[in-house]
Design a protein around this motif. Structure first.
Motif, mmCIF file in Angstrom:
data_model
loop_
_atom_site.group_PDB
_atom_site.id
_atom_site.type_symbol
_atom_site.label_atom_id
_atom_site.label_comp_id
_atom_site.label_asym_id
_atom_site.label_seq_id
_atom_site.Cartn_x
_atom_site.Cartn_y
_atom_site.Cartn_z
ATOM 1 N N GLN A 134 -17.830 -49.415 -38.918
ATOM 2 C CA GLN A 134 -17.076 -48.237 -38.962
ATOM 3 C C GLN A 134 -17.533 -47.218 -37.860
ATOM 4 O O GLN A 134 -18.808 -46.929 -37.672
ATOM 5 C CB GLN A 134 -17.350 -47.898 -40.369
ATOM 6 C CG GLN A 134 -16.459 -46.468 -40.646
ATOM 7 C CD GLN A 134 -16.732 -46.194 -42.119
ATOM 8 O OE1 GLN A 134 -17.654 -46.455 -42.844
ATOM 9 N NE2 GLN A 134 -15.774 -45.291 -42.755
ATOM 10 N N ARG B 257 -12.231 -44.146 -38.166
ATOM 11 C CA ARG B 257 -11.336 -45.623 -38.290
ATOM 12 C C ARG B 257 -11.762 -46.382 -39.336
ATOM 13 O O ARG B 257 -12.676 -46.213 -39.956
ATOM 14 C CB ARG B 257 -11.699 -46.185 -36.870
ATOM 15 C CG ARG B 257 -11.424 -45.402 -35.863
ATOM 16 C CD ARG B 257 -11.658 -46.316 -34.662
ATOM 17 N NE ARG B 257 -11.257 -45.787 -33.210
ATOM 18 C CZ ARG B 257 -11.724 -46.398 -32.072
ATOM 19 N NH1 ARG B 257 -12.145 -47.293 -31.772
ATOM 20 N NH2 ARG B 257 -11.090 -45.757 -30.999
ATOM 21 N N ALA C 74 -13.056 -49.085 -41.604
ATOM 22 C CA ALA C 74 -13.958 -50.225 -41.356
ATOM 23 C C ALA C 74 -13.525 -51.748 -41.014
ATOM 24 O O ALA C 74 -12.402 -52.282 -41.767
ATOM 25 C CB ALA C 74 -14.961 -50.213 -42.658
ATOM 26 N N GLU C 75 -14.116 -52.293 -40.099
ATOM 27 C CA GLU C 75 -13.801 -53.820 -39.781
ATOM 28 C C GLU C 75 -14.890 -54.495 -40.434
ATOM 29 O O GLU C 75 -15.992 -54.451 -40.228
ATOM 30 C CB GLU C 75 -13.613 -53.846 -38.322
ATOM 31 C CG GLU C 75 -12.141 -52.913 -37.827
ATOM 32 C CD GLU C 75 -12.305 -53.192 -36.179
ATOM 33 O OE1 GLU C 75 -11.207 -53.869 -36.017
ATOM 34 O OE2 GLU C 75 -13.060 -52.609 -35.850
ATOM 35 N N ARG D 177 -22.734 -47.905 -39.127
ATOM 36 C CA ARG D 177 -21.644 -46.848 -38.996
ATOM 37 C C ARG D 177 -22.027 -46.226 -37.787
ATOM 38 O O ARG D 177 -23.090 -45.838 -37.397
ATOM 39 C CB ARG D 177 -22.034 -45.844 -39.988
ATOM 40 C CG ARG D 177 -21.047 -44.664 -40.135
ATOM 41 C CD ARG D 177 -21.185 -44.171 -41.562
ATOM 42 N NE ARG D 177 -20.772 -44.899 -42.550
ATOM 43 C CZ ARG D 177 -20.528 -44.736 -44.008
ATOM 44 N NH1 ARG D 177 -21.330 -43.725 -44.356
ATOM 45 N NH2 ARG D 177 -20.316 -45.613 -44.640
#
Length: 418
Positions: free
Chosen positions: A324, A328, A330-331, A369
């Motif tokens: 993250q 944006r 989170a992937e 993060r």
């Protein structure tokens, strides 16, 4: 005598507005009293301390500014429980077997839930490899019996693109079709014949997908690449000689075993391989700078010694991760660690050669993060840094000045006693 003009100008001289009684009351609240230049004393030690203080201030401001824009302190890691246990995990692999024919390469998947996928071909593609190690077929793979999206959900395949469907219609690789040209070219010979009928030279077999079965027999190696979708349970992906079949356990219950029927001697199954890439999760996930995920097995090579058979096992421990950056979305991604074990036996000892990728998922999830501090926080930090150094340098200057005065007074006292 002529009266000397003070060097500090009065407020009335600066602006007549400050001479009013209403504004003069604010002078009592001034915590920065002004001192005339006549009573100020500048020393050499004070100048050196001021110079060093200015240098340290500039150095630390440059350091803080660099780390603010680079974001060295903006990486934060957290641990939590992985709740997405039902999601399918894509495995992206690219492995080359330089001494194993593509007709002998079969990929099988087993997991602890009992699910088995024999001879997976849906998202796994095989390209022949020459004796020099180069991939022969570099064209697109357009014809599939099944296809999946990025989440592992099966999507519909047109009957004309499914080789197992009676309505399959392969391309003839022609820009313009003549009156005598067939509509479909399902075999390599049909593609070549269609070009000859048009008065064109046939294209090389290495550029025609329908010619892959023939290319498999012509070249000694095989490249396996594509995507396999796994459940989040313990299991393995393996390459072994022969055809995989559903077996039975010692009580006769079917569906609980997995056996391979060898159609050729196991000694011809050479497990020498190169792992070009192995990753878990969706492709294209944006990692966070240099602290992103590494792929430990990328570039791994194994060569089977002559007159030997080898069983190679990679034990892969997979940890779900989330990236993250700022605001944006989170992937999700997966990191993994690997332990390698291999056993080599002489030919004729009964050992079965194979390549195993044994995997296991951890029930925890790491959240990476990247959150840079606000500009206001950065300015507060720089202001406190400048103010702190300024105060400390003032204290140091006063201490040095006091020690100098003490030393001078001590010297005067010693001279008076003499």
């Amino acid at each position: 005598m002529r009266q000397r003009r003070p060097l500090v100008a009065s407020e009335a001289e600066v602006h007549p507005l400050f001479d009013r009684p209403a504004f003069k009351t604010f002078s009592r609240l001034d915590i920065y009293p002004k001192v005339s230049n006549d009573v100020q004393r500048r020393t050499t030690c004070g100048g050196l301390v001021s110079l060093l203080c200015a240098g340290f201030i500039l150095l630390l401001i440059a350091h803080e500014t660099y780390h603010y824009f680079v974001g060295s302190d903006a990486y934060h890691d957290y641990l939590t429980v992985d709740e997405g246990v039902t999601a399918l995990v894509p495995v992206n692999l690219n492995i080359t077997f330089p001494s194993l024919n593509c007709l002998e390469v079969n990929l099988d998947v087993m997991d602890a839930s009992g699910a088995q996928q024999h001879m997976v071909r849906m998202e796994i593609f095989k390209s022949p490899v020459s004796a020099w190690g180069s991939v022969v077929y570099l064209g697109p793979f357009r014809y599939h019996s099944k296809a999946f999206d990025s989440e592992g959900n099966e999507i519909a395949v047109q009957p004309s693109d499914n080789p197992a469907n009676p309505s399959f219609c392969g391309s003839c690789y022609l820009a313009e079709r003549g009156p005598s040209t067939p509509m479909c070219c399902n075999r390599c010979e049909q593609v070549q014949q269609a070009h000859i009928q048009q008065g064109l030279s046939p294209p090389p077999m290495e550029s025609i997908e329908q010619c892959l079965p023939g290319l498999y027999q012509m070249y000694p190696g095989c490249n396996v690449h594509g995507t396999v979708f796994l459940q989040k349970v313990k299991g393995n992906i393996h390459f072994a000689p022969g055809l995989a079949m559903e077996g039975a356990n010692f009580m006769g219950n079917r569906g609980l075993g997995h056996v391979h029927i060898n159609l050729s001697p196991s000694s011809t199954f050479n497990t020498s391989h190169v792992i070009h890439h192995l990753s878990f999760g969706r492709r294209g996930v944006r990692r966070l700078g240099k602290r992103g995920v590494a792929f430990p097995l990328d570039g791994t090579r194994f060569i089977t010694p002559p007159d030997s058979v080898a069983t190679v096992k990679y034990f892969v421990s997979i940890v779900p991760s989330v990236y993250q950056q700022g605001r944006r979305m989170a992937e999700a991604a997966y990191e993994y660690a690997v332990t390698v074990h291999h056993s080599v036996s002489p030919v004729g000892t009964g050992a079965i050669p194979a390549l195993y990728l044994a995997y296991d998922f951890y029930p925890i999830k790491i959240i990476h993060r990247f959150s840079r501090e606000s500009t206001l926080h950065f300015l507060v930090k720089v202001s406190s840094l400048v103010g702190g150094l300024f105060v400390v340098s003032g204290i140091i200057d006063k201490v040095i000045y006091w020690l100098t005065l003490c030393k001078g007074r001590l010297r005067e006292t010693q001279q008076q006693q003499l």
